[in-house]
Design a protein around this motif. Sequence first.
Motif, PDB file in Angstrom:
ATOM      1  N   GLN A   1       0.852  -1.182   0.000  1.00 52.38           N
ATOM      2  CA  GLN A   1       0.000   0.000   0.000  1.00 52.38           C
ATOM      3  C   GLN A   1       0.891   1.237   0.000  1.00 52.38           C
ATOM      4  OE1 GLN A   1      -3.428  -0.232  -0.211  1.00 52.38           O
ATOM      5  NE2 GLN A   1      -2.896  -2.372  -0.501  1.00 52.38           N
ATOM      6  N   ALA A   2       0.889   1.950  -1.108  1.00 45.42           N
ATOM      7  CA  ALA A   2       1.716   3.144  -1.232  1.00 45.42           C
ATOM      8  C   ALA A   2       1.004   4.141  -2.131  1.00 45.42           C
ATOM      9  CB  ALA A   2       3.085   2.787  -1.812  1.00 45.42           C
ATOM     10  N   SER A   3       1.330   5.399  -1.959  1.00 48.60           N
ATOM     11  CA  SER A   3       0.730   6.476  -2.743  1.00 48.60           C
ATOM     12  C   SER A   3       1.799   7.102  -3.640  1.00 48.60           C
ATOM     13  CB  SER A   3       0.146   7.525  -1.789  1.00 48.60           C
ATOM     14  OG  SER A   3      -0.320   8.629  -2.509  1.00 48.60           O
ATOM     15  N   PHE A   4       1.461   7.284  -4.914  1.00 46.46           N
ATOM     16  CA  PHE A   4       2.379   7.883  -5.873  1.00 46.46           C
ATOM     17  C   PHE A   4       1.705   9.083  -6.531  1.00 46.46           C
ATOM     18  CE2 PHE A   4       3.757   3.531  -5.494  1.00 46.46           C
ATOM     19  CZ  PHE A   4       5.137   3.612  -5.531  1.00 46.46           C
ATOM     20  N   SER A   5       2.487  10.124  -6.800  1.00 45.44           N
ATOM     21  CA  SER A   5       1.964  11.262  -7.553  1.00 45.44           C
ATOM     22  C   SER A   5       2.663  11.310  -8.911  1.00 45.44           C
ATOM     23  CB  SER A   5       2.183  12.570  -6.793  1.00 45.44           C
ATOM     24  OG  SER A   5       3.557  12.864  -6.687  1.00 45.44           O
ATOM     25  N   PHE A   6       1.951  11.811  -9.906  1.00 49.92           N
ATOM     26  CA  PHE A   6       2.459  11.914 -11.274  1.00 49.92           C
ATOM     27  C   PHE A   6       2.449  13.387 -11.668  1.00 49.92           C
ATOM     28  CE2 PHE A   6       0.847   7.694 -10.795  1.00 49.92           C
ATOM     29  CZ  PHE A   6       1.625   6.884 -11.599  1.00 49.92           C
ATOM     30  N   ASP A   7       3.582  13.887 -12.119  1.00 52.06           N
ATOM     31  CA  ASP A   7       3.697  15.275 -12.562  1.00 52.06           C
ATOM     32  C   ASP A   7       4.154  15.258 -14.019  1.00 52.06           C
ATOM     33  OD1 ASP A   7       3.909  18.075 -12.589  1.00 52.06           O
ATOM     34  OD2 ASP A   7       6.013  17.973 -11.978  1.00 52.06           O
ATOM     35  N   PHE A   8       3.253  15.669 -14.907  1.00 52.15           N
ATOM     36  CA  PHE A   8       3.563  15.676 -16.345  1.00 52.15           C
ATOM     37  C   PHE A   8       4.042  17.065 -16.736  1.00 52.15           C
ATOM     38  CE2 PHE A   8       0.506  12.275 -15.776  1.00 52.15           C
ATOM     39  CZ  PHE A   8       1.069  11.258 -16.521  1.00 52.15           C
ATOM     40  N   ALA A   9       5.171  17.131 -17.454  1.00 46.40           N
ATOM     41  CA  ALA A   9       5.745  18.405 -17.880  1.00 46.40           C
ATOM     42  C   ALA A   9       5.864  18.420 -19.402  1.00 46.40           C
ATOM     43  CB  ALA A   9       7.114  18.606 -17.235  1.00 46.40           C
ATOM     44  N   ASP A  10       5.365  19.494 -20.000  1.00 49.08           N
ATOM     45  CA  ASP A  10       5.410  19.688 -21.446  1.00 49.08           C
ATOM     46  C   ASP A  10       6.796  20.180 -21.829  1.00 49.08           C
ATOM     47  OD1 ASP A  10       5.026  20.347 -24.075  1.00 49.08           O
ATOM     48  OD2 ASP A  10       3.531  21.903 -23.702  1.00 49.08           O
ATOM     49  N   GLY A  11       7.424  19.482 -22.766  1.00 49.98           N
ATOM     50  CA  GLY A  11       8.767  19.850 -23.198  1.00 49.98           C
ATOM     51  C   GLY A  11       8.798  20.830 -24.349  1.00 49.98           C
ATOM     52  N   GLY A  12       7.662  21.375 -24.749  1.00 47.22           N
ATOM     53  CA  GLY A  12       7.603  22.312 -25.856  1.00 47.22           C
ATOM     54  C   GLY A  12       6.800  21.740 -27.002  1.00 47.22           C
ATOM     55  N   ASP A  13       6.286  22.577 -27.888  1.00 43.84           N
ATOM     56  CA  ASP A  13       5.468  22.204 -29.044  1.00 43.84           C
ATOM     57  C   ASP A  13       4.180  21.494 -28.617  1.00 43.84           C
ATOM     58  OD1 ASP A  13       7.397  23.246 -30.714  1.00 43.84           O
ATOM     59  OD2 ASP A  13       8.391  21.314 -31.017  1.00 43.84           O
ATOM     60  N   GLY A  14       3.653  21.794 -27.447  1.00 44.49           N
ATOM     61  CA  GLY A  14       2.430  21.137 -26.986  1.00 44.49           C
ATOM     62  C   GLY A  14       2.739  19.722 -26.530  1.00 44.49           C
ATOM     63  N   PHE A  15       1.900  19.190 -25.682  1.00 47.94           N
ATOM     64  CA  PHE A  15       2.147  17.856 -25.139  1.00 47.94           C
ATOM     65  C   PHE A  15       1.803  16.842 -26.212  1.00 47.94           C
ATOM     66  CE2 PHE A  15       2.323  14.376 -22.243  1.00 47.94           C
ATOM     67  CZ  PHE A  15       3.144  14.838 -21.224  1.00 47.94           C
TER      68      PHE A  15
ATOM     69  N   ASN B   1      11.124  15.656 -25.130  1.00 48.97           N
ATOM     70  CA  ASN B   1      11.219  16.436 -23.902  1.00 48.97           C
ATOM     71  C   ASN B   1       9.962  16.384 -23.039  1.00 48.97           C
ATOM     72  OD1 ASN B   1      13.808  17.285 -24.585  1.00 48.97           O
ATOM     73  ND2 ASN B   1      13.008  18.938 -25.845  1.00 48.97           N
ATOM     74  N   ASP B   2       8.907  15.700 -23.458  1.00 48.70           N
ATOM     75  CA  ASP B   2       7.717  15.554 -22.620  1.00 48.70           C
ATOM     76  C   ASP B   2       8.034  14.555 -21.514  1.00 48.70           C
ATOM     77  OD1 ASP B   2       6.333  17.337 -24.165  1.00 48.70           O
ATOM     78  OD2 ASP B   2       5.333  15.814 -25.367  1.00 48.70           O
ATOM     79  N   VAL B   3       7.873  14.965 -20.258  1.00 55.58           N
ATOM     80  CA  VAL B   3       8.389  14.221 -19.118  1.00 55.58           C
ATOM     81  C   VAL B   3       7.276  13.900 -18.129  1.00 55.58           C
ATOM     82  CG1 VAL B   3       9.970  14.370 -17.131  1.00 55.58           C
ATOM     83  CG2 VAL B   3      10.649  15.320 -19.330  1.00 55.58           C
ATOM     84  N   VAL B   4       7.422  12.753 -17.450  1.00 51.12           N
ATOM     85  CA  VAL B   4       6.593  12.435 -16.295  1.00 51.12           C
ATOM     86  C   VAL B   4       7.531  12.182 -15.109  1.00 51.12           C
ATOM     87  CG1 VAL B   4       6.436   9.958 -16.846  1.00 51.12           C
ATOM     88  CG2 VAL B   4       4.765  10.999 -15.312  1.00 51.12           C
ATOM     89  N   ASN B   5       7.245  12.855 -14.002  1.00 52.45           N
ATOM     90  CA  ASN B   5       7.963  12.634 -12.747  1.00 52.45           C
ATOM     91  C   ASN B   5       7.026  11.869 -11.825  1.00 52.45           C
ATOM     92  OD1 ASN B   5      10.338  14.209 -13.374  1.00 52.45           O
ATOM     93  ND2 ASN B   5       9.020  15.996 -13.191  1.00 52.45           N
ATOM     94  N   ILE B   6       7.461  10.724 -11.349  1.00 51.41           N
ATOM     95  CA  ILE B   6       6.648   9.894 -10.455  1.00 51.41           C
ATOM     96  C   ILE B   6       7.308   9.925  -9.083  1.00 51.41           C
ATOM     97  CG2 ILE B   6       5.674   7.610 -10.054  1.00 51.41           C
ATOM     98  CD1 ILE B   6       6.130   7.108 -13.101  1.00 51.41           C
ATOM     99  N   THR B   7       6.536  10.335  -8.072  1.00 54.10           N
ATOM    100  CA  THR B   7       7.076  10.483  -6.721  1.00 54.10           C
ATOM    101  C   THR B   7       6.312   9.589  -5.759  1.00 54.10           C
ATOM    102  OG1 THR B   7       7.589  12.795  -7.215  1.00 54.10           O
ATOM    103  CG2 THR B   7       7.611  12.144  -4.897  1.00 54.10           C
TER     104      THR B   7
END
Length: 151
Positions: A50-64, A69-75
Amino acid sequence: MNFNQLLTDDRAVSPVIGVILMVAITVILAAVIGTFVLGLGDQVSDSAPQASFSFDFADGGDGFGGNANDVVNITHEGGETIENSTLSVSGDGTNSLSYVANDSNWGDDDVVSAGDRISFEKVNSGETIRVVWTNPNGGSTNTIARATAPQ
């Protein structure tokens, strides 16, 4: 009437407590033996963590849209610590996700705990990203977190 004798008379208490304890011990033993005889004992400890994760999507330019360069950070936000070797990250897009080493500290000490992060590039628009746990005792997998990239 002798109240002293009334308050100190406890002849029936001992047999009743003895019977209740014997019944309780019999029921507990039957449940434990039945669990292991039916093979359910092996599955008790094999549930997904049982764990909780957050997802942060970052647009690398030219729209997602899935450029390099389109990135996902999972914490890992909280919950149980998980062995790094039992976790994987996958996406359902046409590009294969590309691990970003310099922006990740996921499993630096062989376990993933609260605050650890992992980053991937080449995320497609609308792609579903999953954190998958693989049971080390049996190979079964469970998706323990998922998120979809913005359109």
